[in-house]
Enzyme design. Structure first.
Site: not given
Length: 193
Positions: A77, A175, A177
């Protein structure tokens, strides 16, 4: 494996640590140059505003360290955006690892882009086992322009680089994650590089 997450006050660290823990790796949050240099892999995260984030990197000297790293480095990001030459956010000069500028989406679209979008034109071992048009989770108002270092693109108002690669440096706008099993696969691919 020694995995470091660069600590410069940019948020969203816990979810990254949890994601790697699920993959069996304990990621250490650190701003210690020796520890970062001794790591097998480095994560350069980021949630926040580019100008203040860059200021924190400079105060700690990490702005000098990061571009010299020789092991695989993954910017996520804002981390990816700070690895670019320049960002319109806060009129900020970046680390110059990727030879591309970061611009703001126009007001013709809802800003920030928030939610799921597809990634396509995948061109890297980072995306091994990931199909074109897989969905990833994004939250951003600024984007890296499509360029020769682009290894994935997304469409939102225009086609932009949703991932970049230059030598041992990788960056993803999304992202991983927070992108479910496909995001986990990308993180595992990074560990396997």
């Amino acid at each position: 494996m020694k995995l470091s997450i660069v600590n410069y006050g940019a948020g969203n660290i816990k979810s990254i640590q949890f994601a790697f823990k699920r993959l069996g790796v304990d990621a250490v949050l650190t701003d210690n140059p020796e520890e970062i240099m001794a790591s097998d892999k480095v994560i350069f995260p980021g949630v926040g505003e580019a100008g203040s984030a860059m200021k924190m990197l400079k105060e700690s000297g990490l702005d000098q360290l990061i571009p010299t790293l020789k092991q695989p480095v993954l910017g996520i990001c804002l981390g990816m955006q700070l690895m670019c030459k320049y960002t319109e956010e806060g009129n900020t000069k970046g680390l110059g690892i990727f030879d591309v500028n970061v611009k703001r989406f126009s007001n013709k679209v809802k800003v920030p882009q928030m939610g799921w979008n597809t990634i396509s034109n995948l061109k890297s071992d980072l995306f091994k086992g990931i199909k074109d048009n897989e969905y990833m989770y994004l939250v951003h108002s600024y984007y890296a322009e499509n360029c020769v270092e682009s290894i994935a693109t997304s469409d939102y108002e225009l086609e932009y680089a949703s991932a970049l690669e230059n030598d041992n440096f990788y960056g993803v706008q999304f992202h991983p994650e927070k992108s479910g099993s496909k995001g986990s696969k990308i993180l595992q691919n990074f560990l396997d590089l």
